[in-house]
Design a protein around this motif. Structure first.
Motif, PDB file in Angstrom:
ATOM      1  N   LYS A   5       0.848  -1.180   0.000  1.00  0.00           N
ATOM      2  CA  LYS A   5       0.000   0.000   0.000  1.00  0.00           C
ATOM      3  C   LYS A   5       0.885   1.233   0.000  1.00  0.00           C
ATOM      4  CE  LYS A   5      -4.214  -1.704   1.811  1.00  0.00           C
ATOM      5  NZ  LYS A   5      -5.443  -1.279   2.384  1.00  0.00           N
ATOM      6  N   ILE A   6       0.452   2.222  -0.778  1.00  0.00           N
ATOM      7  CA  ILE A   6       1.191   3.477  -0.898  1.00  0.00           C
ATOM      8  C   ILE A   6       0.257   4.606  -0.505  1.00  0.00           C
ATOM      9  CG2 ILE A   6       2.284   5.033  -2.533  1.00  0.00           C
ATOM     10  CD1 ILE A   6       3.243   2.605  -4.042  1.00  0.00           C
ATOM     11  N   ALA A   7       0.772   5.580   0.219  1.00  0.00           N
ATOM     12  CA  ALA A   7      -0.040   6.707   0.679  1.00  0.00           C
ATOM     13  C   ALA A   7       0.024   7.851  -0.317  1.00  0.00           C
ATOM     14  CB  ALA A   7       0.448   7.181   2.040  1.00  0.00           C
ATOM     15  N   LEU A   8      -1.077   8.620  -0.372  1.00  0.00           N
ATOM     16  CA  LEU A   8      -1.114   9.857  -1.145  1.00  0.00           C
ATOM     17  C   LEU A   8      -1.050  11.013  -0.156  1.00  0.00           C
ATOM     18  CD1 LEU A   8      -3.889   9.135  -3.780  1.00  0.00           C
ATOM     19  CD2 LEU A   8      -1.431   8.997  -4.085  1.00  0.00           C
ATOM     20  N   ALA A   9      -0.047  11.866  -0.296  1.00  0.00           N
ATOM     21  CA  ALA A   9       0.157  12.974   0.633  1.00  0.00           C
ATOM     22  C   ALA A   9      -0.277  14.288  -0.005  1.00  0.00           C
ATOM     23  CB  ALA A   9       1.619  13.061   1.044  1.00  0.00           C
ATOM     24  N   CYS A  10      -0.905  15.139   0.780  1.00  0.00           N
ATOM     25  CA  CYS A  10      -1.340  16.456   0.324  1.00  0.00           C
ATOM     26  C   CYS A  10      -0.111  17.322   0.081  1.00  0.00           C
ATOM     27  CB  CYS A  10      -2.246  17.087   1.376  1.00  0.00           C
ATOM     28  SG  CYS A  10      -2.765  18.765   0.989  1.00  0.00           S
ATOM     29  N   SER A  11      -0.102  18.033  -1.043  1.00  0.00           N
ATOM     30  CA  SER A  11       1.056  18.874  -1.365  1.00  0.00           C
ATOM     31  C   SER A  11       1.063  20.175  -0.572  1.00  0.00           C
ATOM     32  CB  SER A  11       1.082  19.182  -2.862  1.00  0.00           C
ATOM     33  OG  SER A  11      -0.082  19.870  -3.226  1.00  0.00           O
ATOM     34  N   VAL A  12      -0.076  20.553   0.041  1.00  0.00           N
ATOM     35  CA  VAL A  12      -0.146  21.794   0.803  1.00  0.00           C
ATOM     36  C   VAL A  12       0.264  21.560   2.258  1.00  0.00           C
ATOM     37  CG1 VAL A  12      -1.665  23.644   1.582  1.00  0.00           C
ATOM     38  CG2 VAL A  12      -1.931  22.708  -0.713  1.00  0.00           C
ATOM     39  N   CYS A  13      -0.436  20.642   2.939  1.00  0.00           N
ATOM     40  CA  CYS A  13      -0.167  20.447   4.369  1.00  0.00           C
ATOM     41  C   CYS A  13       0.690  19.213   4.659  1.00  0.00           C
ATOM     42  CB  CYS A  13      -1.472  20.371   5.153  1.00  0.00           C
ATOM     43  SG  CYS A  13      -2.477  18.930   4.789  1.00  0.00           S
ATOM     44  N   GLY A  14       0.822  18.300   3.692  1.00  0.00           N
ATOM     45  CA  GLY A  14       1.672  17.133   3.873  1.00  0.00           C
ATOM     46  C   GLY A  14       1.019  15.951   4.552  1.00  0.00           C
ATOM     47  N   SER A  15      -0.259  16.041   4.907  1.00  0.00           N
ATOM     48  CA  SER A  15      -0.923  14.923   5.585  1.00  0.00           C
ATOM     49  C   SER A  15      -1.205  13.810   4.588  1.00  0.00           C
ATOM     50  CB  SER A  15      -2.214  15.384   6.244  1.00  0.00           C
ATOM     51  OG  SER A  15      -3.125  15.801   5.270  1.00  0.00           O
ATOM     52  N   ARG A  16      -1.103  12.581   5.058  1.00  0.00           N
ATOM     53  CA  ARG A  16      -1.322  11.410   4.213  1.00  0.00           C
ATOM     54  C   ARG A  16      -2.762  10.939   4.410  1.00  0.00           C
ATOM     55  NH1 ARG A  16       4.538   8.805   5.418  1.00  0.00           N
ATOM     56  NH2 ARG A  16       5.636  10.133   3.952  1.00  0.00           N
ATOM     57  N   ASN A  17      -3.639  11.345   3.490  1.00  0.00           N
ATOM     58  CA  ASN A  17      -5.069  11.121   3.638  1.00  0.00           C
ATOM     59  C   ASN A  17      -5.582   9.847   2.973  1.00  0.00           C
ATOM     60  OD1 ASN A  17      -5.245  13.667   4.879  1.00  0.00           O
ATOM     61  ND2 ASN A  17      -5.434  14.663   2.906  1.00  0.00           N
ATOM     62  N   LEU A  24       2.897  -1.839 -10.353  1.00  0.00           N
ATOM     63  CA  LEU A  24       4.279  -1.981 -10.806  1.00  0.00           C
ATOM     64  C   LEU A  24       4.478  -1.478 -12.226  1.00  0.00           C
ATOM     65  CD1 LEU A  24       5.017  -5.493  -9.304  1.00  0.00           C
ATOM     66  CD2 LEU A  24       5.658  -3.270  -8.387  1.00  0.00           C
ATOM     67  N   ASN A  25       3.407  -1.311 -13.006  1.00  0.00           N
ATOM     68  CA  ASN A  25       3.525  -0.841 -14.384  1.00  0.00           C
ATOM     69  C   ASN A  25       3.734   0.664 -14.465  1.00  0.00           C
ATOM     70  OD1 ASN A  25       3.094  -3.441 -15.293  1.00  0.00           O
ATOM     71  ND2 ASN A  25       0.893  -3.175 -15.317  1.00  0.00           N
ATOM     72  N   ARG A  26       3.401   1.387 -13.415  1.00  0.00           N
ATOM     73  CA  ARG A  26       3.531   2.847 -13.413  1.00  0.00           C
ATOM     74  C   ARG A  26       4.965   3.223 -13.053  1.00  0.00           C
ATOM     75  NH1 ARG A  26      -0.648   4.101 -10.255  1.00  0.00           N
ATOM     76  NH2 ARG A  26       0.545   3.859  -8.381  1.00  0.00           N
ATOM     77  N   VAL A  27       5.598   4.059 -13.885  1.00  0.00           N
ATOM     78  CA  VAL A  27       6.989   4.459 -13.636  1.00  0.00           C
ATOM     79  C   VAL A  27       7.065   5.817 -12.957  1.00  0.00           C
ATOM     80  CG1 VAL A  27       8.191   3.080 -15.362  1.00  0.00           C
ATOM     81  CG2 VAL A  27       7.100   5.196 -16.030  1.00  0.00           C
ATOM     82  N   GLU A  28       6.097   6.714 -13.222  1.00  0.00           N
ATOM     83  CA  GLU A  28       6.092   8.029 -12.591  1.00  0.00           C
ATOM     84  C   GLU A  28       5.194   8.015 -11.356  1.00  0.00           C
ATOM     85  OE1 GLU A  28       4.862  10.832 -15.472  1.00  0.00           O
ATOM     86  OE2 GLU A  28       6.570  10.462 -16.790  1.00  0.00           O
ATOM     87  N   ARG A  29       5.432   8.959 -10.471  1.00  0.00           N
ATOM     88  CA  ARG A  29       4.597   9.052  -9.277  1.00  0.00           C
ATOM     89  C   ARG A  29       3.224   9.595  -9.629  1.00  0.00           C
ATOM     90  NH1 ARG A  29       7.938  10.648  -3.940  1.00  0.00           N
ATOM     91  NH2 ARG A  29       9.407   8.941  -4.064  1.00  0.00           N
TER      92      ARG A  29
END
Length: 49
Positions: A5-17, A24-29
């Motif tokens: 599992k991978i978390a998505l973090a907010c670019s403003v406050c940094g919280s992982r919501n 594995l097929n995705r190379v970019e974030r």
């Protein structure tokens, strides 16, 4: 074999919501606009490792 599992973090406050399963097929974030309950607005969320 269990999936990571991978978390998505907010670019403003940094919280992982949000969490997603690793693709594995995705190379970019992954970058998605999602609602942040701490900022109380839709912001860009980025994949963290």
């Amino acid at each position: 074999m269990s999936k990571k599992k991978i978390a998505l973090a907010c670019s403003v406050c940094g919280s992982r919501n949000y969490t997603i399963t690793e693709n594995l097929n995705r190379v970019e974030r992954l970058e998605v606009k999602k609602f942040c309950r701490y900022c109380n607005q839709h912001t860009l969320h980025r994949e963290t490792k």
